[in-house]
Design a protein around this motif. Structure first.
Motif, mmCIF file in Angstrom:
data_model
loop_
_atom_site.group_PDB
_atom_site.id
_atom_site.type_symbol
_atom_site.label_atom_id
_atom_site.label_comp_id
_atom_site.label_asym_id
_atom_site.label_seq_id
_atom_site.Cartn_x
_atom_site.Cartn_y
_atom_site.Cartn_z
ATOM 1 N N ILE A 94 5.891 4.168 8.367
ATOM 2 C CA ILE A 94 5.145 5.399 8.669
ATOM 3 C C ILE A 94 4.407 5.182 9.986
ATOM 4 C CG2 ILE A 94 3.253 6.907 7.947
ATOM 5 C CD1 ILE A 94 4.061 6.387 5.067
ATOM 6 N N VAL A 95 4.756 5.996 10.958
ATOM 7 C CA VAL A 95 4.159 5.860 12.284
ATOM 8 C C VAL A 95 3.078 6.912 12.529
ATOM 9 C CG1 VAL A 95 6.210 4.745 13.247
ATOM 10 C CG2 VAL A 95 6.026 7.239 13.286
ATOM 11 N N THR A 96 3.122 7.994 11.769
ATOM 12 C CA THR A 96 2.077 9.023 11.872
ATOM 13 C C THR A 96 1.600 9.375 10.460
ATOM 14 O OG1 THR A 96 3.119 9.946 13.849
ATOM 15 C CG2 THR A 96 1.482 11.316 12.703
ATOM 16 N N GLU B 121 9.787 6.261 10.529
ATOM 17 C CA GLU B 121 10.981 5.772 11.241
ATOM 18 C C GLU B 121 11.741 4.809 10.354
ATOM 19 O OE1 GLU B 121 9.741 3.987 14.851
ATOM 20 O OE2 GLU B 121 9.388 5.904 15.895
ATOM 21 N N SER B 122 13.072 4.852 10.498
ATOM 22 C CA SER B 122 13.934 3.914 9.772
ATOM 23 C C SER B 122 15.292 3.916 10.439
ATOM 24 C CB SER B 122 14.069 4.319 8.311
ATOM 25 O OG SER B 122 15.025 3.488 7.669
ATOM 26 N N MET B 123 15.989 2.776 10.354
ATOM 27 C CA MET B 123 17.347 2.700 10.885
ATOM 28 C C MET B 123 18.348 3.323 9.926
ATOM 29 S SD MET B 123 17.288 -1.128 12.545
ATOM 30 C CE MET B 123 18.903 -0.917 13.292
ATOM 31 N N LEU B 124 17.882 3.643 8.699
ATOM 32 C CA LEU B 124 18.739 4.270 7.713
ATOM 33 C C LEU B 124 18.243 5.679 7.432
ATOM 34 C CD1 LEU B 124 19.126 1.313 5.174
ATOM 35 C CD2 LEU B 124 20.771 2.036 6.916
ATOM 36 N N VAL C 243 4.872 16.121 -6.198
ATOM 37 C CA VAL C 243 4.782 17.554 -5.948
ATOM 38 C C VAL C 243 6.190 18.129 -5.963
ATOM 39 C CG1 VAL C 243 4.025 19.348 -4.361
ATOM 40 C CG2 VAL C 243 2.689 17.237 -4.587
ATOM 41 N N THR C 244 6.439 19.020 -6.862
ATOM 42 C CA THR C 244 7.781 19.590 -7.006
ATOM 43 C C THR C 244 8.234 20.264 -5.718
ATOM 44 O OG1 THR C 244 7.411 19.950 -9.364
ATOM 45 C CG2 THR C 244 9.218 21.168 -8.330
ATOM 46 N N GLY C 245 9.431 19.901 -5.256
ATOM 47 C CA GLY C 245 10.007 20.519 -4.062
ATOM 48 C C GLY C 245 9.443 20.017 -2.761
ATOM 49 N N ALA C 246 8.486 19.101 -2.791
ATOM 50 C CA ALA C 246 7.876 18.585 -1.554
ATOM 51 C C ALA C 246 8.667 17.393 -1.067
ATOM 52 C CB ALA C 246 6.419 18.240 -1.801
ATOM 53 N N THR C 247 9.793 17.643 -0.406
ATOM 54 C CA THR C 247 10.727 16.565 -0.019
ATOM 55 C C THR C 247 11.040 16.577 1.469
ATOM 56 O OG1 THR C 247 12.581 18.010 -0.586
ATOM 57 C CG2 THR C 247 11.808 16.483 -2.296
ATOM 58 N N LYS C 248 10.091 17.120 2.269
ATOM 59 C CA LYS C 248 10.263 17.103 3.719
ATOM 60 C C LYS C 248 9.059 16.429 4.359
ATOM 61 C CE LYS C 248 13.123 21.272 3.810
ATOM 62 N NZ LYS C 248 13.283 22.622 4.382
ATOM 63 N N GLU C 249 9.195 16.192 5.671
ATOM 64 C CA GLU C 249 8.104 15.502 6.347
ATOM 65 C C GLU C 249 6.847 16.370 6.468
ATOM 66 O OE1 GLU C 249 11.026 16.669 9.714
ATOM 67 O OE2 GLU C 249 11.085 16.218 7.560
#
Length: 298
Positions: free
Chosen positions: A244-246, A266-269, A282-288
């Motif tokens: 986690i960079v931010t 950040e990740s190489m994968l 949190v249901t549906g909370a799957t974005k940045e």
């Protein structure tokens, strides 16, 4: 095929000397030599001596030419040679000429190989085989067959399978593999960034990825008596846990206000996201980005 010399002593020594076979003049001088005798040389020979006082003719001396059957005096020998070097197979024979030679490779006649030697100026892998030579002359009805001379050709290793680039994961196994052929059999040595990896002498290389520094350029060197060949470079990258960079930034807002929370990672994968309130997902909370609208004070 043999050699024979006739010699005469004539007095006075300054007399002219002529040799005849039958009525044919064949030579002059005190000695007449027949080399590589054949049927044509057989006959009765006489020497004629003359000077200013007259001519004298010797009695006849008969030369009979007999054919001796061919024999093999020295056998062709097996040879082990590196590809590209000269190779010579030879047989030594005795007997009357003409002697006929027929070389065979794995039972098949070698075109143009009609002498007592079979020479390869630069031997190839395809020349590896069992060779024999058949020899004969007019006194031998069935050709003599030599012992087998085996030609073994050592070849430089050739990779039939190259190691591939890999994206490894911390905590997982890194597996690389390769395969090379050559004569004689090849040995293997793996290297990382040009440094020998101790004990890594098999066709495959396996290691548990424990640190990012396990990334690098890997090659395997195949070696035999002819030489060494390196495989292609297999580039290994190592992917670890996401970083986690931010961090998301908290805020104090009123009830019903809109609150966007943002995280940078950040990740190489490839990554996935899951937001939590405390320990509850949190249901549906799957974005940045988590876009909240407050509806209670906590």
């Amino acid at each position: 095929g043999g050699t024979f010399a006739f010699r005469t002593d004539v007095y006075p020594e300054d007399a002219r000397i002529t040799w005849k076979r039958g009525t044919t003049v064949v030579g002059s001088g005190a000695t007449y030599t027949v080399s590589a005798a054949s049927d044509l040389d057989a006959g009765v020979y006489q020497v004629v001596a003359e000077n200013e006082f007259g001519v004298a003719t010797s009695i006849g001396a008969e030369l009979r030419v007999e054919y001796l059957p061919v024999t093999i005096e020295a056998q062709p020998q097996s040879v082990v040679a590196n590809e590209g070097t000269p190779v010579r197979l030879a047989v030594v024979t005795a007997g009357s000429q003409p002697i006929k030679y027929v070389w065979k490779k794995n039972g098949v006649v070698v075109t143009g190989a009609i002498g007592n030697e079979l020479v390869f100026d630069s031997v190839r892998a395809s020349d590896a085989a069992d060779y024999v030579v058949e020899v004969s002359n007019p006194r031998v009805l069935v050709p003599l067959v030599s012992q087998v001379a085996k030609v073994t050709v050592n070849t430089l290793p050739v990779f039939t399978k190259e190691p591939l680039d890999v994206q490894a994961v911390l905590g997982k196994k890194l597996e690389l593999s390769a395969l090379a052929t050559g004569i004689p059999a090849v040995t293997y040595q793996w290297k990382k960034d040009g440094v020998v990896l101790d004990g890594a002498t098999a066709t495959g290389y396996t290691v548990l990825v424990s640190k990012v520094e396990d990334a690098g350029d890997y090659v395997v060197v195949a070696t035999n008596v002819v030489g060494s060949v390196s495989s292609r470079v297999a580039r290994v990258t190592v992917a670890g846990l996401p970083v986690i960079v931010t961090q998301p930034v908290g805020a104090q807002v009123g009830v019903g206000a809109r609150v966007p929370l943002v995280v940078g990672a950040e990740s190489m994968l490839p990554m996935t996201y899951q937001w939590f309130v405390g320990t509850t997902a949190v249901t549906g909370a799957t974005k940045e980005v988590l876009d909240l609208t407050t509806n209670k004070t906590n």
